[in-house]
Scaffold this motif. Structure first.
Motif, PDB file in Angstrom:
ATOM      1  N   ARG A  94       0.823  -1.213   0.000  1.00  0.00           N
ATOM      2  CA  ARG A  94       0.000   0.000   0.000  1.00  0.00           C
ATOM      3  C   ARG A  94       0.854   1.258   0.000  1.00  0.00           C
ATOM      4  O   ARG A  94       0.447   2.277  -0.567  1.00  0.00           O
ATOM      5  CB  ARG A  94      -0.942  -0.016   1.207  1.00  0.00           C
ATOM      6  N   ASP A  95       2.029   1.191   0.627  1.00  0.00           N
ATOM      7  CA  ASP A  95       2.929   2.343   0.639  1.00  0.00           C
ATOM      8  C   ASP A  95       3.669   2.520  -0.688  1.00  0.00           C
ATOM      9  O   ASP A  95       3.998   3.638  -1.075  1.00  0.00           O
ATOM     10  CB  ASP A  95       3.969   2.196   1.762  1.00  0.00           C
ATOM     11  N   VAL A  96       3.925   1.422  -1.379  1.00  0.00           N
ATOM     12  CA  VAL A  96       4.764   1.440  -2.573  1.00  0.00           C
ATOM     13  C   VAL A  96       3.954   1.536  -3.868  1.00  0.00           C
ATOM     14  O   VAL A  96       4.366   2.165  -4.822  1.00  0.00           O
ATOM     15  CB  VAL A  96       5.649   0.167  -2.610  1.00  0.00           C
ATOM     16  N   PHE A  97       2.789   0.917  -3.900  1.00  0.00           N
ATOM     17  CA  PHE A  97       2.044   0.746  -5.136  1.00  0.00           C
ATOM     18  C   PHE A  97       0.605   1.168  -4.897  1.00  0.00           C
ATOM     19  O   PHE A  97      -0.126   0.500  -4.170  1.00  0.00           O
ATOM     20  CB  PHE A  97       2.107  -0.742  -5.526  1.00  0.00           C
ATOM     21  N   SER A  98       0.184   2.253  -5.493  1.00  0.00           N
ATOM     22  CA  SER A  98      -1.160   2.770  -5.285  1.00  0.00           C
ATOM     23  C   SER A  98      -2.176   1.965  -6.106  1.00  0.00           C
ATOM     24  O   SER A  98      -2.132   1.957  -7.333  1.00  0.00           O
ATOM     25  CB  SER A  98      -1.221   4.236  -5.690  1.00  0.00           C
ATOM     26  N   ALA A  99      -3.061   1.268  -5.406  1.00  0.00           N
ATOM     27  CA  ALA A  99      -4.101   0.462  -6.052  1.00  0.00           C
ATOM     28  C   ALA A  99      -5.370   0.549  -5.211  1.00  0.00           C
ATOM     29  O   ALA A  99      -5.352   1.047  -4.086  1.00  0.00           O
ATOM     30  CB  ALA A  99      -3.642  -0.990  -6.177  1.00  0.00           C
ATOM     31  N   ASP A 100      -6.472   0.047  -5.757  1.00  0.00           N
ATOM     32  CA  ASP A 100      -7.734   0.026  -5.018  1.00  0.00           C
ATOM     33  C   ASP A 100      -7.863  -1.207  -4.134  1.00  0.00           C
ATOM     34  O   ASP A 100      -8.586  -1.185  -3.140  1.00  0.00           O
ATOM     35  CB  ASP A 100      -8.916   0.085  -5.994  1.00  0.00           C
ATOM     36  N   GLY A 101      -7.189  -2.276  -4.523  1.00  0.00           N
ATOM     37  CA  GLY A 101      -7.241  -3.509  -3.752  1.00  0.00           C
ATOM     38  C   GLY A 101      -5.949  -4.279  -3.889  1.00  0.00           C
ATOM     39  O   GLY A 101      -5.220  -4.128  -4.881  1.00  0.00           O
ATOM     40  N   TYR A 102      -5.679  -5.095  -2.874  1.00  0.00           N
ATOM     41  CA  TYR A 102      -4.442  -5.882  -2.815  1.00  0.00           C
ATOM     42  C   TYR A 102      -4.793  -7.268  -2.281  1.00  0.00           C
ATOM     43  O   TYR A 102      -5.648  -7.394  -1.407  1.00  0.00           O
ATOM     44  CB  TYR A 102      -3.433  -5.257  -1.835  1.00  0.00           C
ATOM     45  N   ALA A 103      -4.093  -8.272  -2.774  1.00  0.00           N
ATOM     46  CA  ALA A 103      -4.285  -9.619  -2.227  1.00  0.00           C
ATOM     47  C   ALA A 103      -3.005 -10.425  -2.396  1.00  0.00           C
ATOM     48  O   ALA A 103      -2.328 -10.327  -3.416  1.00  0.00           O
ATOM     49  CB  ALA A 103      -5.438 -10.336  -2.917  1.00  0.00           C
ATOM     50  N   VAL A 104      -2.714 -11.206  -1.366  1.00  0.00           N
ATOM     51  CA  VAL A 104      -1.652 -12.196  -1.442  1.00  0.00           C
ATOM     52  C   VAL A 104      -2.352 -13.541  -1.528  1.00  0.00           C
ATOM     53  O   VAL A 104      -3.157 -13.881  -0.661  1.00  0.00           O
ATOM     54  CB  VAL A 104      -0.706 -12.143  -0.222  1.00  0.00           C
ATOM     55  N   TRP A 105      -2.068 -14.273  -2.597  1.00  0.00           N
ATOM     56  CA  TRP A 105      -2.649 -15.592  -2.833  1.00  0.00           C
ATOM     57  C   TRP A 105      -1.586 -16.641  -2.596  1.00  0.00           C
ATOM     58  O   TRP A 105      -0.419 -16.448  -2.917  1.00  0.00           O
ATOM     59  CB  TRP A 105      -3.122 -15.716  -4.288  1.00  0.00           C
ATOM     60  N   ARG A 106      -1.990 -17.787  -2.048  1.00  0.00           N
ATOM     61  CA  ARG A 106      -1.069 -18.919  -1.852  1.00  0.00           C
ATOM     62  C   ARG A 106      -1.761 -20.191  -2.278  1.00  0.00           C
ATOM     63  O   ARG A 106      -2.980 -20.323  -2.181  1.00  0.00           O
ATOM     64  CB  ARG A 106      -0.687 -19.053  -0.364  1.00  0.00           C
ATOM     65  N   PHE A 107      -0.951 -21.135  -2.712  1.00  0.00           N
ATOM     66  CA  PHE A 107      -1.475 -22.445  -3.054  1.00  0.00           C
ATOM     67  C   PHE A 107      -1.264 -23.373  -1.874  1.00  0.00           C
ATOM     68  O   PHE A 107      -0.199 -23.409  -1.277  1.00  0.00           O
ATOM     69  CB  PHE A 107      -0.776 -23.031  -4.285  1.00  0.00           C
ATOM     70  N   ASP A 108      -2.302 -24.125  -1.551  1.00  0.00           N
ATOM     71  CA  ASP A 108      -2.268 -25.119  -0.484  1.00  0.00           C
ATOM     72  C   ASP A 108      -2.795 -26.421  -1.078  1.00  0.00           C
ATOM     73  O   ASP A 108      -3.853 -26.422  -1.711  1.00  0.00           O
ATOM     74  CB  ASP A 108      -3.165 -24.639   0.667  1.00  0.00           C
ATOM     75  N   GLU A 109      -2.076 -27.512  -0.879  1.00  0.00           N
ATOM     76  CA  GLU A 109      -2.467 -28.807  -1.455  1.00  0.00           C
ATOM     77  C   GLU A 109      -3.895 -29.205  -1.088  1.00  0.00           C
ATOM     78  O   GLU A 109      -4.595 -29.822  -1.882  1.00  0.00           O
ATOM     79  CB  GLU A 109      -1.505 -29.908  -1.002  1.00  0.00           C
ATOM     80  N   SER A 110      -4.331 -28.870   0.114  1.00  0.00           N
ATOM     81  CA  SER A 110      -5.654 -29.311   0.558  1.00  0.00           C
ATOM     82  C   SER A 110      -6.789 -28.432   0.049  1.00  0.00           C
ATOM     83  O   SER A 110      -7.897 -28.912  -0.182  1.00  0.00           O
ATOM     84  CB  SER A 110      -5.703 -29.392   2.084  1.00  0.00           C
ATOM     85  N   SER A 111      -6.539 -27.134  -0.144  1.00  0.00           N
ATOM     86  CA  SER A 111      -7.642 -26.254  -0.522  1.00  0.00           C
ATOM     87  C   SER A 111      -7.430 -25.500  -1.827  1.00  0.00           C
ATOM     88  O   SER A 111      -8.298 -24.751  -2.248  1.00  0.00           O
ATOM     89  CB  SER A 111      -7.913 -25.254   0.602  1.00  0.00           C
ATOM     90  N   GLY A 112      -6.311 -25.684  -2.486  1.00  0.00           N
ATOM     91  CA  GLY A 112      -6.070 -24.976  -3.739  1.00  0.00           C
ATOM     92  C   GLY A 112      -5.604 -23.556  -3.496  1.00  0.00           C
ATOM     93  O   GLY A 112      -5.004 -23.239  -2.466  1.00  0.00           O
ATOM     94  N   TRP A 113      -5.884 -22.694  -4.446  1.00  0.00           N
ATOM     95  CA  TRP A 113      -5.480 -21.290  -4.337  1.00  0.00           C
ATOM     96  C   TRP A 113      -6.447 -20.546  -3.428  1.00  0.00           C
ATOM     97  O   TRP A 113      -7.662 -20.689  -3.553  1.00  0.00           O
ATOM     98  CB  TRP A 113      -5.466 -20.636  -5.715  1.00  0.00           C
ATOM     99  N   ARG A 114      -5.890 -19.765  -2.522  1.00  0.00           N
ATOM    100  CA  ARG A 114      -6.731 -18.987  -1.606  1.00  0.00           C
ATOM    101  C   ARG A 114      -6.033 -17.681  -1.241  1.00  0.00           C
ATOM    102  O   ARG A 114      -4.811 -17.580  -1.295  1.00  0.00           O
ATOM    103  CB  ARG A 114      -7.034 -19.784  -0.346  1.00  0.00           C
TER     104      ARG A 114
END
Length: 167
Positions: free
Chosen positions: A9-29
């Motif tokens: 948020r300090d470096v890159f001005s955007a309306d929304g941000y998300a960090v996504w991770r892959f987990d073997e049991s639940s997929g991308w979240r």
């Protein structure tokens, strides 16, 4: 990941941000977000349920999407983007411990043309985020191993003591 979003948020001005991770049991979240609704992130999570989802990203360079409505890759998700008001986005892959199993995504509610400076800033942030996530995972693994070793040591001491009492 909270710190990653704060720095983003300090470096890159955007309306929304998300960090996504892959987990073997639940997929991308989504593991952390700001500026996007839970309904939006839940929709994407729900799409993974019941599907065999590949864990590692096929792309290694930033995925720049100036118009989500025109992107063939996102055709099944256009209604979710429209409901959230997302028009443009850029996705930076996170190389975590040698695998691209995470992303940091910047969402925009107005059309956006991404500059070279945007891409370089996002790439630098993605590298820092990937390093932080890898370090956190290694720490968690070491802590779990330390706890298992302590437990095994206590069990061995108990069994030795019980053996001495029994003999």
């Amino acid at each position: 990941t909270t710190a990653t979003i704060a720095v983003a948020r300090d470096v890159f001005s955007a309306d929304g941000y998300a960090v996504w991770r892959f987990d073997e049991s639940s997929g991308w979240r989504v593991v952390e977000s700001h500026g996007i609704s839970e309904t939006f992130t839940s929709r994407f999570i729900a799409l993974n349920v019941g599907r065999r989802v590949r864990g590692e990203l096929e792309f290694s360079e930033p995925l720049i999407i100036d118009d989500v409505a025109a992107a063939p890759l996102l055709k099944d998700l256009r209604d979710a983007y429209a409901a959230e008001g997302i028009v443009s986005m850029v996705v930076f892959p996170l190389g975590i411990r040698g695998h691209r199993t995470g992303t940091i995504v910047f969402y925009f509610r107005q059309p956006r043309r991404f500059t070279d400076a945007d891409i370089e800033a996002g790439r630098a942030l993605a590298n820092i985020a990937a390093a932080a996530l890898a370090t956190a995972e290694l720490y968690a693994e070491q802590e779990a191993a330390r706890q298992a070793a302590t437990y095994a040591q206590r069990q061995a001491a108990f069994l030795a003591e019980a053996g001495a009492v029994l003999s």
